[in-house]
Design an enzyme around this catalytic site. Structure first.
Site, PDB file in Angstrom:
ATOM      1  N   LYS A  52      -9.648  -1.910  49.320  1.00 12.08           N
ATOM      2  CA  LYS A  52      -8.642  -2.016  48.146  1.00 12.08           C
ATOM      3  C   LYS A  52      -7.785  -1.085  48.320  1.00 12.08           C
ATOM      4  O   LYS A  52      -6.485  -1.118  48.040  1.00 12.08           O
ATOM      5  CB  LYS A  52      -9.549  -1.904  46.811  1.00 12.08           C
ATOM      6  CG  LYS A  52     -10.525  -3.250  46.420  1.00 12.08           C
ATOM      7  CD  LYS A  52     -11.551  -2.999  45.481  1.00 12.08           C
ATOM      8  CE  LYS A  52     -12.272  -4.251  45.083  1.00 12.08           C
ATOM      9  NZ  LYS A  52     -13.438  -4.105  44.288  1.00 12.08           N
ATOM     10  N   GLN A  96     -16.173  -0.414  40.031  1.00  8.50           N
ATOM     11  CA  GLN A  96     -16.713  -0.933  41.162  1.00  8.50           C
ATOM     12  C   GLN A  96     -18.194  -1.228  40.664  1.00  8.50           C
ATOM     13  O   GLN A  96     -19.135  -0.214  40.445  1.00  8.50           O
ATOM     14  CB  GLN A  96     -16.788  -0.132  42.404  1.00  8.50           C
ATOM     15  CG  GLN A  96     -17.538  -0.886  43.600  1.00  8.50           C
ATOM     16  CD  GLN A  96     -16.435  -1.953  44.054  1.00  8.50           C
ATOM     17  OE1 GLN A  96     -15.079  -2.135  44.113  1.00  8.50           O
ATOM     18  NE2 GLN A  96     -17.015  -3.009  44.596  1.00  8.50           N
ATOM     19  N   ASP A 119      -9.204  -6.302  36.344  1.00  5.76           N
ATOM     20  CA  ASP A 119     -10.554  -7.192  36.714  1.00  5.76           C
ATOM     21  C   ASP A 119     -10.658  -8.426  35.670  1.00  5.76           C
ATOM     22  O   ASP A 119     -11.658  -9.133  35.805  1.00  5.76           O
ATOM     23  CB  ASP A 119     -11.729  -6.205  36.656  1.00  5.76           C
ATOM     24  CG  ASP A 119     -12.299  -5.855  37.852  1.00  5.76           C
ATOM     25  OD1 ASP A 119     -11.786  -6.695  39.160  1.00  5.76           O
ATOM     26  OD2 ASP A 119     -13.051  -4.829  38.293  1.00  5.76           O
TER      27      ASP A 119
END
Ligand code: NAP
Length: 288
Positions: A52, A96, A119
């Site tokens: 990422k 995460q 997200d």
């Protein structure tokens, strides 16, 4: 001959426009800035977060990986998130998953401010998706968004199609079902309690597999007409330790109309979507 739905051509196209957008934002005084919170040292999470960061930097955005101890106290963890939520320079933040046991009970959908929730886990973002009322300040979960983009860029028709999603997680199955319903597909969501899974998968146009079991789907799950499209979300390791999907690719390849490879299919699209969301968050900051 089956079509391989590689992500690389789509990614190349989107990367170009993300670079342009990023440059324009910088000219207006904003450098898109993502914080990735990583708790512990799970090997897969280390790779995902590094990928990422690498892609953010490729398009010209900033990305910090905030590495925290596996044993971090809840209070300390919440303070760090609070600081990120209040930092005017940071556009977006993701946590995460998975989180260690002592943090698992936290309502992670509400941890990150909705404006930074790239997200798409915040209840307001989820509601906008469910109610098919997404605005520019809303974010859609990255893997479902990436799957939709990959399908659209490959001119795969969604409206009116029967789509079976195997897996009902909060990060893939459920938001993807909503997204595809919003695009007028008829969606069936299956899971570990589904009876007669093969009967269901044989009778659809598109199968999306998000199970997490290496090479689980083989030709016995497919229609004998060889006309189905397979989207393989799974990222697993096979008996040789190689990355593989939920689908036994070699076994089904000649029995389908099109299939996403693993690696090189859905995985890169997830990162592309994350950075699309990041740049959207930056544009939103600009218009505040
Ligand atoms: P998850 O939370 O573990 O969910 C797995 C789902 O599969 C559950 O809904 C489970 O049913 C269902 N399932 C398990 N065994 C099944 C069976 N035998 N038959 C039917 N359904 C079954 O996993 P996830 O986080 O959604 O991830 C799924 C896979 O996608 C993993 O390999 C993960 O690494 C991968 N992934 C890839 C990306 C990407 O960017 N490519 C992103 C996210 C995830 P129950 O609900 O009944 O338990």
């Amino acid at each position: 001959m089956s079509q391989i739905l590689h992500s690389s051509p789509v990614k190349k196209l989107i990367t170009k426009s993300l670079k342009t957008d990023c440059k324009e934002l910088k000219e207006k005084g904003i450098t898109p800035y993502l914080k990735v919170i990583l708790v512990g040292t799970d090997p897969a999470s280390l790779i995902y977060t590094a990928n990422k960061k690498k892609y953010c930097e490729k398009v010209g955005a900033l990305c910090d990986i905030v590495s925290l101890s596996e044993n971090i106290l809840e209070s300390e963890f919440l303070n760090i998130i609070n600081d990120i939520n209040n930092d005017q320079q940071v556009d977006a933040c993701i946590i995460q998953l998975p989180l260690p046991r002592q943090l698992n009970h936290l309502d992670y959908g509400r941890l990150i401010n909705k404006e930074k929730d790239v997200d798409g886990f915040h209840p307001e973002n989820v509601f906008a998706l469910i109610s098919n009322n997404l605005k520019s300040h809303n974010f859609v979960s990255c893997t479902p968004k990436g799957i939709l983009t990959l399908m659209q860029e490959n001119q795969i028709q969604i409206a009116g199609k029967k789509i079976v999603i195997i897996g009902r997680s909060m990060i893939v199955g459920k938001p993807l079902a909503m997204l595809l319903i919003n695009h007028n597909a008829t969606v069936t969501v299956c899971h570990s309690h589904t009876k007669n899974l093969k009967e269901i998968t044989k009778n659809c146009d598109i199968i999306v597999s998000a199970i997490g079991k290496a090479k689980f789907i083989n030709e016995s799950y497919l229609s004998p007409k060889n006309d189905q499209i397979i989207i393989d979300v799974g990222m697993n390791t096979d008996t040789l330790g190689q990355l593989c999907g939920d689908v036994d690719y070699d076994n089904v390849f000649n029995k389908v109309a099109a299939i996403t490879p693993v690696p090189g299919g859905v995985g890169p699209m997830t990162i592309v979507s994350l950075v699309q969301n990041l740049l959207q968050a930056s544009k939103n900051r600009l218009s505040l």
